[in-house]
Design a protein around this motif. Structure first.
Motif, PDB file in Angstrom:
ATOM      1  N   GLY A 124      40.225  41.486  40.211  1.00  0.00           N
ATOM      2  CA  GLY A 124      41.603  41.066  40.024  1.00  0.00           C
ATOM      3  C   GLY A 124      42.004  41.155  38.565  1.00  0.00           C
ATOM      4  N   GLY A 125      41.058  40.822  37.680  1.00  0.00           N
ATOM      5  CA  GLY A 125      41.304  40.994  36.259  1.00  0.00           C
ATOM      6  C   GLY A 125      41.507  42.449  35.897  1.00  0.00           C
ATOM      7  N   MET A 126      40.758  43.345  36.546  1.00  0.00           N
ATOM      8  CA  MET A 126      40.912  44.775  36.268  1.00  0.00           C
ATOM      9  C   MET A 126      42.263  45.289  36.740  1.00  0.00           C
ATOM     10  SD  MET A 126      39.551  47.361  34.834  1.00  0.00           S
ATOM     11  CE  MET A 126      40.472  48.883  34.629  1.00  0.00           C
ATOM     12  N   ALA A 127      42.726  44.814  37.900  1.00  0.00           N
ATOM     13  CA  ALA A 127      44.054  45.201  38.371  1.00  0.00           C
ATOM     14  C   ALA A 127      45.116  44.757  37.370  1.00  0.00           C
ATOM     15  CB  ALA A 127      44.322  44.610  39.746  1.00  0.00           C
ATOM     16  N   VAL A 141      50.569  45.621  41.090  1.00  0.00           N
ATOM     17  CA  VAL A 141      49.194  45.133  41.123  1.00  0.00           C
ATOM     18  C   VAL A 141      49.163  43.790  41.836  1.00  0.00           C
ATOM     19  CG1 VAL A 141      48.533  46.308  38.979  1.00  0.00           C
ATOM     20  CG2 VAL A 141      49.345  43.940  38.883  1.00  0.00           C
ATOM     21  N   ALA A 142      47.974  43.447  42.338  1.00  0.00           N
ATOM     22  CA  ALA A 142      47.763  42.145  42.961  1.00  0.00           C
ATOM     23  C   ALA A 142      46.389  41.625  42.558  1.00  0.00           C
ATOM     24  CB  ALA A 142      47.871  42.236  44.483  1.00  0.00           C
ATOM     25  N   GLY A 143      46.335  40.388  42.095  1.00  0.00           N
ATOM     26  CA  GLY A 143      45.077  39.747  41.751  1.00  0.00           C
ATOM     27  C   GLY A 143      44.792  38.627  42.741  1.00  0.00           C
ATOM     28  N   VAL A 161      55.705  46.159  35.621  1.00  0.00           N
ATOM     29  CA  VAL A 161      54.859  46.440  36.779  1.00  0.00           C
ATOM     30  C   VAL A 161      54.988  45.280  37.753  1.00  0.00           C
ATOM     31  CG1 VAL A 161      52.504  46.791  37.614  1.00  0.00           C
ATOM     32  CG2 VAL A 161      53.196  47.773  35.408  1.00  0.00           C
ATOM     33  N   SER A 162      55.341  45.554  38.985  1.00  0.00           N
ATOM     34  CA  SER A 162      55.410  44.486  39.987  1.00  0.00           C
ATOM     35  C   SER A 162      54.049  43.800  40.088  1.00  0.00           C
ATOM     36  CB  SER A 162      55.812  45.060  41.342  1.00  0.00           C
ATOM     37  OG  SER A 162      57.118  45.584  41.296  1.00  0.00           O
ATOM     38  N   THR A 163      54.062  42.465  40.082  1.00  0.00           N
ATOM     39  CA  THR A 163      52.814  41.718  39.966  1.00  0.00           C
ATOM     40  C   THR A 163      52.774  40.562  40.959  1.00  0.00           C
ATOM     41  OG1 THR A 163      52.676  42.247  37.604  1.00  0.00           O
ATOM     42  CG2 THR A 163      51.331  40.406  38.391  1.00  0.00           C
ATOM     43  N   LEU A 164      51.694  40.523  41.740  1.00  0.00           N
ATOM     44  CA  LEU A 164      51.435  39.450  42.695  1.00  0.00           C
ATOM     45  C   LEU A 164      50.126  38.769  42.307  1.00  0.00           C
ATOM     46  CD1 LEU A 164      51.826  37.886  45.399  1.00  0.00           C
ATOM     47  CD2 LEU A 164      50.665  39.810  46.529  1.00  0.00           C
ATOM     48  N   ILE A 165      50.169  37.454  42.137  1.00  0.00           N
ATOM     49  CA  ILE A 165      48.980  36.679  41.794  1.00  0.00           C
ATOM     50  C   ILE A 165      48.725  35.676  42.907  1.00  0.00           C
ATOM     51  CG2 ILE A 165      47.924  35.089  40.138  1.00  0.00           C
ATOM     52  CD1 ILE A 165      49.739  36.289  37.996  1.00  0.00           C
ATOM     53  N   MET A 166      47.518  35.728  43.496  1.00  0.00           N
ATOM     54  CA  MET A 166      47.116  34.783  44.537  1.00  0.00           C
ATOM     55  C   MET A 166      45.881  34.030  44.058  1.00  0.00           C
ATOM     56  SD  MET A 166      47.638  37.037  48.063  1.00  0.00           S
ATOM     57  CE  MET A 166      47.325  38.682  47.426  1.00  0.00           C
ATOM     58  N   HIS A 167      45.956  32.707  44.064  1.00  0.00           N
ATOM     59  CA  HIS A 167      44.854  31.922  43.506  1.00  0.00           C
ATOM     60  C   HIS A 167      44.838  30.546  44.154  1.00  0.00           C
ATOM     61  CE1 HIS A 167      42.128  32.489  39.949  1.00  0.00           C
ATOM     62  NE2 HIS A 167      41.873  31.209  40.203  1.00  0.00           N
ATOM     63  N   ALA A 168      43.642  30.025  44.402  1.00  0.00           N
ATOM     64  CA  ALA A 168      43.511  28.701  45.007  1.00  0.00           C
ATOM     65  C   ALA A 168      43.560  27.604  43.948  1.00  0.00           C
ATOM     66  CB  ALA A 168      42.205  28.596  45.783  1.00  0.00           C
ATOM     67  N   ASP A 169      44.139  26.462  44.331  1.00  0.00           N
ATOM     68  CA  ASP A 169      44.223  25.346  43.392  1.00  0.00           C
ATOM     69  C   ASP A 169      42.869  24.701  43.130  1.00  0.00           C
ATOM     70  OD1 ASP A 169      43.842  24.063  45.830  1.00  0.00           O
ATOM     71  OD2 ASP A 169      45.663  22.835  45.708  1.00  0.00           O
ATOM     72  N   ASN A 170      41.892  24.932  44.013  1.00  0.00           N
ATOM     73  CA  ASN A 170      40.570  24.305  43.860  1.00  0.00           C
ATOM     74  C   ASN A 170      39.478  25.323  43.560  1.00  0.00           C
ATOM     75  OD1 ASN A 170      40.405  25.573  46.364  1.00  0.00           O
ATOM     76  ND2 ASN A 170      39.087  23.996  47.249  1.00  0.00           N
ATOM     77  N   ASP A 171      39.855  26.499  43.059  1.00  0.00           N
ATOM     78  CA  ASP A 171      38.858  27.521  42.713  1.00  0.00           C
ATOM     79  C   ASP A 171      37.916  26.941  41.659  1.00  0.00           C
ATOM     80  OD1 ASP A 171      37.487  29.785  41.673  1.00  0.00           O
ATOM     81  OD2 ASP A 171      39.129  31.100  42.265  1.00  0.00           O
ATOM     82  N   ASP A 172      36.632  26.826  41.995  1.00  0.00           N
ATOM     83  CA  ASP A 172      35.678  26.231  41.065  1.00  0.00           C
ATOM     84  C   ASP A 172      34.862  27.285  40.312  1.00  0.00           C
ATOM     85  OD1 ASP A 172      34.132  27.111  43.150  1.00  0.00           O
ATOM     86  OD2 ASP A 172      33.036  25.234  43.449  1.00  0.00           O
TER      87      ASP A 172
END
Length: 253
Positions: A124-127, A141-143, A161-172
């Motif tokens: 996701g960082g690479m995208a 891109v989407a991370g 660049v159109s950008t979508l970020i998906m991430h959990a609030d509890n990502d440990d």
């Protein structure tokens, strides 16, 4: 140089970049038409994931159906540049992806205005790094649970660049609010969202939110390129259920 499996639409190929032979997997769309110019979706795996492993959970070819060519590049030692543990650099990996796109374009018609990239964690960082450092190459891109180490999303080249970020609030593993991992700082998800929003011409003072079950969708107003953050409640560090469909819909409509 390429090895092809025409009956399945799957090709194993290599390109020579920076003195290294680097492989990637290409998958043609269902009902492939050689006269049609197709968008290309590039799928990056997470840290330690092979291209084959990335394909096993991303499966962009299934969601894209007959609408896009799909590519799964192989990271050097299964890692992408920008992370502190990477053996390669962001610049070298971007040259690799440019070479991959050019190589695909040698044998298939592609729509170079519709090149997209998505990835998990380090991928996701690479995208995001492509959107930051090579906005001329990618349209979107989407991370997913992206690891946005500072080099991936700082000192960006101008461009939207159109950008979508998906991430959990509890990502440990890669925390939503940022932190330090492997001795290097990584950015918080909201700060990356804000930076890409500003680069895309959005009014970050006007961010609307919508709730869909456990997902909070945030989208600013006035964007020159679509910019969206999806915060998943209790999702952990993984390729979320539905992430593939959401990314393909974001890219292809």
């Amino acid at each position: 140089m390429a090895t092809s499996f025409a009956q399945s639409g799957l090709n194993s190929r290599v390109v020579l970049v920076d003195g290294m032979i680097r492989p990637y997997t290409l998958i043609l769309p269902r009902n492939y038409k050689p006269w049609r110019a197709y968008p290309v979706i590039i799928g990056f795996g997470g840290n330690s994931h092979t291209a084959s492993k990335a394909r096993s959970y991303e499966r962009f070819e299934s969601a894209a159906g007959d609408r896009a060519i799909v590519v799964y590049p192989q990271g050097l030692d299964n890692v992408w540049g920008g992370a502190p543990y990477a053996r390669t650099s962001i610049k070298s990996d971007i040259r690799f992806i440019r070479a991959v796109v050019d190589n695909v374009g040698l044998t298939h018609r592609i729509d170079r205005s519709r090149i997209y990239a998505a990835g998990l964690s380090n991928g996701g960082g690479m995208a995001a790094a492509l959107a930051c450092h090579a906005p001329d190459l990618v349209a979107g891109v989407a991370g997913v649970a992206g690891a946005y180490y500072n080099p991936t999303v700082t000192n960006c080249a101008p461009g939207t660049v159109s950008t979508l970020i998906m991430h959990a609030d509890n990502d440990d593993v890669v925390r939503f609010d940022g932190g330090v991992r492997h001795g290097a700082p990584y950015r918080s998800v909201p700060s990356v969202f804000a930076d890409f929003g500003r680069r895309n011409g959005c009014d970050m003072k006007k961010v609307g939110t919508r709730q869909y079950g456990d997902v909070t969708v945030s989208a600013p107003a006035g964007c020159g390129a679509r910019t969206e953050m999806r915060k998943i409640r209790g999702g952990g560090h993984t390729w979320f259920p539905g992430a593939t469909d959401q990314a393909v819909k974001f890219f292809l409509g």
